[in-house]
Design a protein around this motif. Sequence first.
Motif: not given
Lengths: 472, 212
Positions: A257, A253, A56, B208-209, B212
Amino acid sequence: MAGKTLYDKLWNAHLVTEREDGSALIYIDRQIIHEVTSPQAFEGLRMAGRKPWRINASVATIDHNVPTTPFKSAAEIEDETSRIQVQTLQDNTKEFGITEFGIGDVRQGIVHVMAPEQGAVVPGMTVVCGDSHTSTNGALACLAHGIGTSEVEHVLATQTLVAKKMKNMRVSVEGDLGPGVTAKDVVLHIIGVIGTAGGTGYALEFAGSAIRGLSMEGRMTICNMSIEAGARAGMVAVDDVTIDYVKGRPFAPKEADWDKAAAYWRTLVSDADAVFDEDITINAADIRPQVSWGTSPEMVISVDANLPDPATESDEVKRSGMLRAYEYMGLKPGMPVTDIKVDRVFIGSCTNSRIEDLRAAAEVAKGRHKADSVKQVLVVPGSGLVKQQAEKEGLDKIFVEAGFEWREPGCSMCLAMNPDRLEAGEHCASTSNRNFEGRQGNGGRTHLVSPAMAAAAAVAGHFVDIRELGQA
Amino acid sequence: MEKFVRHDGLVAPLDRANVDTDQIIPKQFLKSIKRTGFGPNLFDEWRYLDEGVPGQDNSKRPKNEGFVLNLPRYHGASILLTRRNFGCGSSREHAPWALMDFGFRAILAPSFADIFYNNCFKNGVLPIVLSEDNVEALFQAVEGKEGFRITIDLENQQVIPEAGEPLAFEIDEFRKHCLLNGLDEIGLTLNEADTIRAYEQRRAEREPWVFE
Ligand code: SF4
């Protein structure tokens, strides 16, 4: 201790390990893939039995080779080798499980238009692509640069890049831009000042009130041409314009986030006491609409000037380059820029194919018509989404009424790998980024300009000072 | 990757600055999905008088006899001597592939464009930066004597012209090591897979993004 530059911060945040010999491994957050520079990389993976490190992290699309006339499948691409590359990318992304915005997908477009548009690139990332104009993404305060195919393979396999830290250069443009002066004129002017090798070995930060006053699209135009100034990477610090641009984009995001991200992104600015190895300030008021006259992007002057005299150039290597350029371009020293006639006009490319660029061109085209002497005016949106938006605003109709051709998204005549190209000897007013010999077709003569200047040249049949163009 | 330790070869002088990658290998040849076979189209627009298209029989095309690589005295050259900012323009690795395929193993110039410079090392082509003065002197030597040869000693970082003083050059330690041993960089990096994973974990906590 001196503060850190934006580039220092991005570098530090991505440093995986430093080796004794001074090289380093940096982590790559996002890789954008297209059909021309990836086939050999995927082939390399296959031959070594390797898999992508993080699927990804990559997003693919087709752009360099695609026709800009409608087509529904790879089989409809007439040119055999183009068809093979488009098909090969489809096969490779499928085999390795990578997302591709392919034929017929509204998100398909030029890599550097598609990626920010999707939010696939957000501030603070390291971004690479097998294309030198990856620097475009630096407008979002990313460390973004082009890489070669072996590196595409390296990033696919390891999610890292062997790199060496670059030096820091800041170019500040201070003050207000004059009427008719756009981001494109700013960056052409900068290249004229520092030269095409001026930024070699540096990461460039564009700063100053004139840069902060630009939209995201304008900043992308500037960062796009960092490479024409010799710098692999160009960037602009985060501010409200950046954050507002990213918000709500598909890959951006979300929810909890988002706040965390936005708070972090706001730190992505050079510290007030940061020291740059080179620090250049340009007065915005000095910048006039630009036109390139030669075969290197540094051969650029203001539209109201006369072509330079090689005899006054003291550097011998430069002088012989100028003489060769005059011969290739079929122009004479001393002639006014506005006497240069254009045969074709190209509005598009990763430099200037975003909605704002099309609006600027449409504003000039509205109620006017291309000159009879101009054979063709191509308007090529940067992505399917840009095209959709432009059509919603009725820009396509304005162009068509003006005798311009409204096309499907892709790189098109920026590099003429598809059927859109110049004939030998033709002069083209082009919103792209490279005026090298043969770039837009064998023997073709490219003049780099802003979208408004390109549209004005289409209407007049020669270059005109956009500031003197009256109401239609 | 092919090793590069020591190389002795005939030198061809390309007296131009800012030679860009469109010149080195024109875009119509980028459509190949292979790494080899680009040599016949190296500097295509300068070498031939007609417009090159992929898949042609290049031996039948009209040659630009005046172009330096077409001059008999430079046939078989494996070292290219040129001017500043060589390889500017696009990131296409097809440029070093074409130079390598043609037979060039080293390029001497006062400066190179960053991406091109980097790409050379991945393909066993050695780009060497020399001062403007030294390059100028070599141009005179090469043009002045037919068959002028240079030896490149990577181990000791020296360019040794057949006449005149040896010239020292700089090279990054890691790149030198990879070239001398013909190492696969990906394999080397994967030796540090654990370090990369540890980094990813730290990053994922902070941002974290990104993952993802
Ligand atoms: S639009 Fe031109 S410069 Fe941009 S990615 Fe495509 S070919 Fe390269």
